[in-house]
Design a protein around this motif. Structure first.
Motif, PDB file in Angstrom:
ATOM      1  N   THR A 169       2.495  17.929  28.390  1.00  0.00           N
ATOM      2  CA  THR A 169       2.644  16.500  28.143  1.00  0.00           C
ATOM      3  C   THR A 169       3.155  15.829  29.406  1.00  0.00           C
ATOM      4  O   THR A 169       3.667  16.491  30.323  1.00  0.00           O
ATOM      5  N   GLN A 170       3.054  14.520  29.453  1.00  0.00           N
ATOM      6  CA  GLN A 170       3.522  13.799  30.631  1.00  0.00           C
ATOM      7  C   GLN A 170       5.031  13.918  30.786  1.00  0.00           C
ATOM      8  O   GLN A 170       5.548  13.948  31.906  1.00  0.00           O
ATOM      9  N   THR A 171       5.737  13.990  29.683  1.00  0.00           N
ATOM     10  CA  THR A 171       7.186  14.176  29.744  1.00  0.00           C
ATOM     11  C   THR A 171       7.523  15.542  30.339  1.00  0.00           C
ATOM     12  O   THR A 171       8.419  15.668  31.189  1.00  0.00           O
ATOM     13  N   GLU A 172       6.807  16.574  29.913  1.00  0.00           N
ATOM     14  CA  GLU A 172       7.020  17.912  30.462  1.00  0.00           C
ATOM     15  C   GLU A 172       6.668  17.943  31.944  1.00  0.00           C
ATOM     16  O   GLU A 172       7.365  18.581  32.747  1.00  0.00           O
ATOM     17  N   MET A 173       5.599  17.255  32.312  1.00  0.00           N
ATOM     18  CA  MET A 173       5.191  17.229  33.713  1.00  0.00           C
ATOM     19  C   MET A 173       6.254  16.591  34.585  1.00  0.00           C
ATOM     20  O   MET A 173       6.532  17.063  35.695  1.00  0.00           O
TER      21      MET A 173
END
Length: 514
Positions: A348-352
């Protein structure tokens, strides 16, 4: 599932749905009559390739009865086999069945792509159903191939059919599944239909930061509790709540903020309505995804195909993949890393943001990742558009119209490329492991991985769970080294890496095991 390698198998076998969810149990079932017929034909033209026979059978089902005699005779007169009107009728039926058999792989590929594409549907269809829909698209095959251009011998029927089948599946799903058709929901009906996971992902895709997402989700939950449809109205056609209802939602929202310790000043009903309108727009964008609708397959004409569709017909996938690979290498390292994390490993973008924040201080938040991805995607799209026209000047494209149309296809190519890069890392690890001289040992080197990563020899039992666990750890450190990331940066995405490794093992190492 074993690949069909010879022409006789390709035109006489059908994929069995027995135990469809288990890859190793997919089997090809032989139609004896088709096998006998295609064997006879192949003996008459032993040098003919599979595409020749695909074109041959399509010609048979297209041409008028009076011309069919001549076509059949051209192939079978060498055997002095008498041609009758009954035989002509049988040839038509057999030609349809041969084409359906030939298009089984195209059906399976289209079904798998559709299964991935429609994951956002809450009650998604099983892979078996997508495959059944695909098969309904190719029988009779004349309809799905109605506008295929036979005048160019090099045009690829299977590639053309795969694109057409994918669109047929999309149309079928969107037509029959109200959940997938955003226009079937009113604004607030759509909000009532969402799951918590969907609203969180929808808001994240809009570039909203994590803390604000929590507040917006709270407003959505308050709406869901306060605003209930009556039995006659139903949930899909909910009207905009009244002022009194918005006030009740605002009151509950303020109460919940206080209970949960959110630092948020009390809001008025007008602010609650603004928040919910943002949620509505995010939900519509999320549910729509990238979809190019077609009312029916008759509209699938040559001049309406996307750039990639035309390239498929010309059997130029190798050039396309080379072009995508070169475009990928041309973007900055940060863009390559983000695309691998996003498209290759499904982060996810948050994980990235969590993974790359130490390497790229300018990318600390989810919305900053979203902006970077949007920038690189825009560059890739425009460059692909320009370069593909240099390679294929005969394809007429209008930039305003077609850049968005080819976006979905380019995304699929990029995803395939990024996943392949990750698979190569795993293959490299396994090769180094096997080079140790013992196929059940995997050795990692301190200098190769990281100074802080302890040198050790890992003994792998022939068990998928054991192997997956060890490979996942080695895979993570190898990726960190290749991307120049600090040690354990990818720990936050360990579950995603584990899923990727396990899927790779199923497709490769364990494909011949029960």
């Amino acid at each position: 599932m074993k690949n069909r390698k010879d022409i006789i198998q390709q035109f006489s076998t059908f994929l069995s749905l027995k135990n469809f969810h288990k890859k190793n149990n997919l089997i090809w079932q032989v139609d004896v009559n088709l096998e006998r017929h295609i064997t006879f034909l192949v003996e008459s033209e032993p040098d003919a390739k599979e595409e020749y026979w695909a074109h041959y059978f399509l010609k048979i089902i297209r041409i008028p009865q009076e011309e069919l005699l001549e076509v059949c005779s051209q192939t079978e007169e060498k055997r002095n086999f008498p041609i009758s009107s009954e035989k002509i009728s049988n040839s038509f039926v057999k030609a349809e069945k041969h084409l359906c058999a030939y298009l089984q792989e195209a059906c399976l590929v289209a079904a798998k792509k559709s299964y991935q594409r429609f994951k956002f549907i809450q009650h998604k269809y099983p892979l078996e159903e997508y495959f059944q829909i695909a098969n309904s698209a190719v029988f009779p095959p004349g309809k799905i191939l109605k506008n295929f251009n036979l005048e160019h011998p090099q045009n690829n029927i299977e590639g053309y059919a795969q694109t057409a089948i994918s669109r047929f599946i999309s149309n079928t799903i969107y037509r029959k599944d109200l959940e997938a058709k955003r226009e079937k929901f009113s604004n607030y009906g759509l909000l009532k239909d969402l799951t918590k996971k969907e609203i969180q992902e929808a808001l994240a895709l809009k570039g909203i930061d994590r803390d604000r997402i929590n507040l917006y989700c709270l407003a959505w939950q308050c709406l869901d509790r306060v605003y209930q449809p009556n039995q006659k109205q139903g949930s899909r056609s909910l009207e905009t709540p009244s002022a009194e209802c918005f006030q009740a939602i605002a009151s509950l929202y303020n109460e919940r903020c206080h209970q949960l310790g959110f630092v948020e000043a009390p809001v008025l009903k007008e602010r609650i309505q603004e928040i919910l309108e943002i949620c509505i727009q995010a939900a519509r964008d999320y549910r729509t995804k990238s979809f190019l609708p077609l009312d029916n397959c008759d509209r699938l004409t040559d001049d309406q195909l996307t750039a990639l569709d035309n390239l498929v017909q010309e059997e130029e996938w190798q050039q396309i993949n080379s072009l995508v690979s070169n475009l990928f290498l041309a973007i900055p390292e940060a863009g390559q890393i983000m695309l691998i994390l996003w498209l290759g490993l499904n982060l996810t973008q948050t994980e990235m943001a969590e993974v790359v924040k130490n390497k790229y201080p300018e990318v600390q938040k989810q919305y900053q990742v979203a902006r970077q991805l949007a920038k690189y995607n825009k560059i890739l799209l425009k460059t692909f558009f320009t370069e593909s026209q240099k390679i294929y000047p005969e394809i007429c494209l209008s930039e305003d119209k077609d850049i968005e149309i080819i976006k979905t296809s380019l995304d699929e190519c990029l995803q395939s490329h990024c996943q392949q890069l990750c698979r190569k890392v795993l293959a490299k690890i396994i090769k180094e492991w096997q080079n140790q001289g013992n196929p059940i040992h995997l050795q990692t080197n301190k200098e190769k991985i990281d100074k802080n990563f302890e040198h050790r020899t890992l003994k792998v039992a022939p068990n998928r769970n054991d192997m997956s666990q060890i490979l996942q750890e080695t895979f993570m450190h190898q990726l960190e080294m290749d991307m120049g990331l600090p040690t354990n940066s990818l720990e936050i995405a360990s579950k995603k890496l584990d899923d990727f490794v396990d899927e790779w093992l199923k497709d490769n190492f364990f494909k011949n095991r029960n």
